[in-house]
Enzyme design. Structure first.
Site, PDB file in Angstrom:
ATOM      1  N   GLY A  17       0.890  -1.294   0.188  1.00 47.74           N
ATOM      2  CA  GLY A  17       0.068  -0.069   0.012  1.00 47.74           C
ATOM      3  C   GLY A  17       0.834   1.129   0.196  1.00 47.74           C
ATOM      4  O   GLY A  17       2.015   1.276   0.085  1.00 47.74           O
ATOM      5  N   GLY A  50       0.629   5.951   0.812  1.00 44.47           N
ATOM      6  CA  GLY A  50      -0.138   6.939   0.804  1.00 44.47           C
ATOM      7  C   GLY A  50       1.005   8.220   1.539  1.00 44.47           C
ATOM      8  O   GLY A  50       1.975   8.050   1.960  1.00 44.47           O
ATOM      9  N   PHE A 108       3.618  10.233   2.014  1.00 42.57           N
ATOM     10  CA  PHE A 108       4.907  10.414   1.279  1.00 42.57           C
ATOM     11  C   PHE A 108       5.687   8.801   1.452  1.00 42.57           C
ATOM     12  O   PHE A 108       6.973   8.919   1.274  1.00 42.57           O
ATOM     13  CB  PHE A 108       5.827  11.548   1.926  1.00 42.57           C
ATOM     14  CG  PHE A 108       5.538  12.668   1.500  1.00 42.57           C
ATOM     15  CD1 PHE A 108       5.975  13.301   0.281  1.00 42.57           C
ATOM     16  CD2 PHE A 108       4.577  13.739   2.102  1.00 42.57           C
ATOM     17  CE1 PHE A 108       5.742  14.497  -0.259  1.00 42.57           C
ATOM     18  CE2 PHE A 108       4.263  15.001   1.648  1.00 42.57           C
ATOM     19  CZ  PHE A 108       4.834  15.141   0.713  1.00 42.57           C
ATOM     20  N   GLY A 109       4.869   7.958   1.862  1.00 41.62           N
ATOM     21  CA  GLY A 109       5.438   6.634   2.017  1.00 41.62           C
ATOM     22  C   GLY A 109       4.676   5.426   1.349  1.00 41.62           C
ATOM     23  O   GLY A 109       3.638   5.628   0.880  1.00 41.62           O
ATOM     24  N   LYS A 157       7.836   0.015   5.995  1.00 42.69           N
ATOM     25  CA  LYS A 157       7.205   1.273   5.719  1.00 42.69           C
ATOM     26  C   LYS A 157       8.367   2.135   5.274  1.00 42.69           C
ATOM     27  O   LYS A 157       9.279   2.316   6.373  1.00 42.69           O
ATOM     28  CB  LYS A 157       6.430   1.913   6.802  1.00 42.69           C
ATOM     29  CG  LYS A 157       5.715   3.188   6.358  1.00 42.69           C
ATOM     30  CD  LYS A 157       4.699   3.580   7.380  1.00 42.69           C
ATOM     31  CE  LYS A 157       4.025   4.786   6.964  1.00 42.69           C
ATOM     32  NZ  LYS A 157       2.722   5.242   7.821  1.00 42.69           N
ATOM     33  N   ASP A 199      -7.569   8.419  12.810  1.00 40.39           N
ATOM     34  CA  ASP A 199      -7.870   7.992  11.613  1.00 40.39           C
ATOM     35  C   ASP A 199      -8.227   6.609  11.513  1.00 40.39           C
ATOM     36  O   ASP A 199      -8.024   5.869  10.822  1.00 40.39           O
ATOM     37  CB  ASP A 199      -6.483   8.151  10.714  1.00 40.39           C
ATOM     38  CG  ASP A 199      -6.785   7.935   9.109  1.00 40.39           C
ATOM     39  OD1 ASP A 199      -7.937   8.451   8.725  1.00 40.39           O
ATOM     40  OD2 ASP A 199      -5.806   7.587   8.532  1.00 40.39           O
TER      41      ASP A 199
END
Length: 302
Positions: free
Chosen positions: A6, A8, A10-11, A27, A128
């Protein structure tokens, strides 16, 4: 590192393997992307450091675990959760709906993980919580463990943060336009929206057609045969329908106003179990003080 799991901000997150054969998730902060946004270098590095420090303090079976950092890089290593994020299952039309006992097990695990976060001193607010940040080990009842992850936006409470988040569909009304600070009650509202996601298998508020504008673009025969062009359209949120590129957009400010001022919520199906309906309505109450505690939620789900 091999498969990208996945991405999103800047990573990106990749599947990796340690020397001992352990499969992990890695990550990585994308330096190349940052060079295109030089003004944002410092805050992005600060956010990266913040997430690592925060995760290093957490240890709970329903929280994605930090395993370590890779020295002299912008990478950190986490446990690999086999089935990925809950949203992949919910929004895959080819997959069957989950049985109610599995849904309840996921909700109990998430509530336990969130209760742990809020029990820290000071409490940690996730900010989140949604199906895209809930990781599932297996969908078989005897092996299922749900874990809350992605702490890039999480902060100890109380926090003075009043920023406007892009994922407004999951935000409590008091936070939706940055008018109030985030606290534990904000996460409880988001949990209610997660319940809705699991029951409806729809993105929040996509049932409110009166607040959605449909954009259509008729495609030429040449465009319909151009795979690169079609892929670019898909990446921009369009889908192909009867020779047209179609995208639906929220009338964002209008629907936000309805949520905050008039109590608009996603539609609850009356066929859902009464327990789920009452829990939904309590979690996304307009009054933060009326939302149940995690202990009460766990009691009601048990």
């Amino acid at each position: 590192m091999s498969v990208r799991l996945g991405s999103g901000g800047f990573g990106s997150v990749y599947k990796g393997e340690l020397e001992n054969g352990t499969i992990v998730a890695v990550k990585e902060l994308k330096i190349k992307d940052i060079h295109e946004h030089e003004k944002e270098v410092v805050p992005v590095f600060e956010a990266f450091h913040h997430e690592v420090v925060l995760m290093s303090q957490l240890n709970h079976p329903n929280i994605v675990k930090l395993l370590g950092i890779i020295q002299n890089t912008t990478k950190f290593v986490m446990e690999f959760v086999t089935c990925g994020v809950l949203s992949d299952r919910l929004y895959d039309e080819k997959q069957e709906d989950l049985p109610m006992d599995i849904k309840k097990k996921i909700l109990v695990d998430v509530a336990n993980g969130m209760n742990y976060l809020h029990s820290q001193n000071p409490p940690i607010v996730h900010r989140d919580l949604r199906s895209f940040n809930i990781f599932i080990s297996s969908y078989e009842a005897d092996r299922l463990v749900a874990k809350v992850g992605d702490f890039g936006l999480s902060f100890p409470c109380p926090t003075e943060l009043q920023d406007v988040m892009p994922t407004w569909q999951w935000l409590a009304p008091e936070c939706i336009d940055g008018f109030s600070t985030y606290n534990e009650k904000s996460d409880l509202y988001s949990f209610g929206v997660v319940i809705y996601e699991m029951m409806s298998r729809q993105m929040p508020f996509t049932d409110k057609e009166e607040f959605i504008t449909k954009i259509e673009e008729i495609l030429s025969p040449e465009q319909l045969l151009n795979e690169a062009f079609l892929k670019q359209l898909e990446g921009s949120g369009f889908r192909l329908m009867d020779g047209k590129a179609v995208r639906e957009e929220f009338q964002t400010q209008t629907i936000k106003t309805e949520i905050v001022s008039n109590g608009l919520r996603p539609t609850v199906d009356p066929s859902w179990p009464p327990l789920i309906q009452s829990l939904l309505n309590d979690c996304w109450s307009a009054s933060p003080d009326s939302r149940p505690s995690w202990t009460e939620i766990l009691d009601r789900l048990s």
